[in-house]
Design an enzyme around this catalytic site. Structure first.
Site, short mmCIF file in Angstrom:
data_model
loop_
_atom_site.label_atom_id
_atom_site.label_comp_id
_atom_site.label_asym_id
_atom_site.label_seq_id
_atom_site.Cartn_x
_atom_site.Cartn_y
_atom_site.Cartn_z
N CYS A 113 0.88 -1.23 -0.01
CA CYS A 113 -0.16 0.05 -0.16
C CYS A 113 0.75 1.22 -0.11
O CYS A 113 1.52 1.43 -1.10
CB CYS A 113 -0.86 -0.14 1.22
N HIS A 114 0.83 2.08 1.00
CA HIS A 114 1.53 3.27 1.16
C HIS A 114 3.21 3.14 1.79
O HIS A 114 3.85 3.87 1.69
CB HIS A 114 0.93 4.25 2.00
N GLY A 115 3.20 1.75 2.18
CA GLY A 115 4.71 1.36 2.56
C GLY A 115 5.77 1.83 1.77
O GLY A 115 6.89 2.11 2.30
N TRP A 117 6.60 4.57 0.48
CA TRP A 117 7.29 5.63 0.71
C TRP A 117 8.55 5.76 1.56
O TRP A 117 9.26 6.57 1.29
CB TRP A 117 6.11 6.56 1.67
N LEU A 136 0.75 6.65 -4.85
CA LEU A 136 2.19 6.73 -4.62
C LEU A 136 3.23 6.49 -5.84
O LEU A 136 3.97 6.62 -5.81
CB LEU A 136 2.61 5.64 -3.85
#
Length: 186
Positions: A113-115, A117, A136
């Site tokens: 997911c947003h990991g 970043w 992202l």
């Protein structure tokens, strides 16, 4: 499920705002395969979980501060998402250094997911094939990653996935990748 991760130690790095299901489901898959997990965070105590980024979803107890551990302590790393979680991690030098060193070690890193970043902040996305939550993808491209829209993308030691909808495939992939013997591993 076979005990393919028996004797393996898996670090889970997260902070306040972690998406609950993205921590719990992969952690449970690791445990079902016989692995042991430790929750790391920039601070000890508890971290606040979320559902869909907005709704409070209880807490997780932190096992150790990331500043107190070494890559050598673990066989694999899991980076769950949630929008706030990686945003907090990427401003913590100990967390960013740990991720950079972990990816550099060649040991497997699962990220969802947003990991990613945190991968961008650690400077380890360039030249890697990754997937992530759609918002992202521009950040990943700007960091030099080759971005794909797939349930799971595996590039060397990086295993990435898009969202909670992909958790069944992601959990299967991380267990398989975490179980593979690594060159120089004992």
């Amino acid at each position: 499920m076979a005990m393919t991760l028996q004797g393996k130690r898996i670090a889970i790095l997260a902070a306040d705002g972690v998406e609950r299901v993205e921590l719990e489901r992969p952690r449970d898959a690791v445990h079902q395969a016989g692995g042991h997990t430790e929750l790391l965070s920039p601070k000890t105590g508890e971290i606040q979980a979320r559902n869909n980024d907005l709704d409070a979803a209880g807490t997780f107890t932190v096992d150790r501060a990331v500043s107190d551990v070494s890559v050598d302590d673990y066989d694999a790393l899991l980076l769950p998402g949630g929008t706030v979680n990686p945003d907090k991690l990427r401003i913590e030098e100990a967390a960013v250094s740990f991720v950079r060193d972990f990816v550099g070690s060649g040991k497997p890193v699962g990220v969802i997911c947003h990991g990613p970043w945190t991968l961008v902040e650690a400077g380890v996305a360039k030249g890697r094939t990754l997937t992530s939550y759609p918002s992202l993808r521009t950040d990943l491209r700007n960091a030099g990653a080759d971005v794909v829209d797939e349930e799971v993308a595996i590039d060397g030691n990086l295993i990435s996935s898009r969202s909670p909808d992909d958790l069944p495939a992601f959990c299967q992939a991380i267990v398989a990748q975490f179980a593979k013997p690594r060159a120089g591993a004992s």
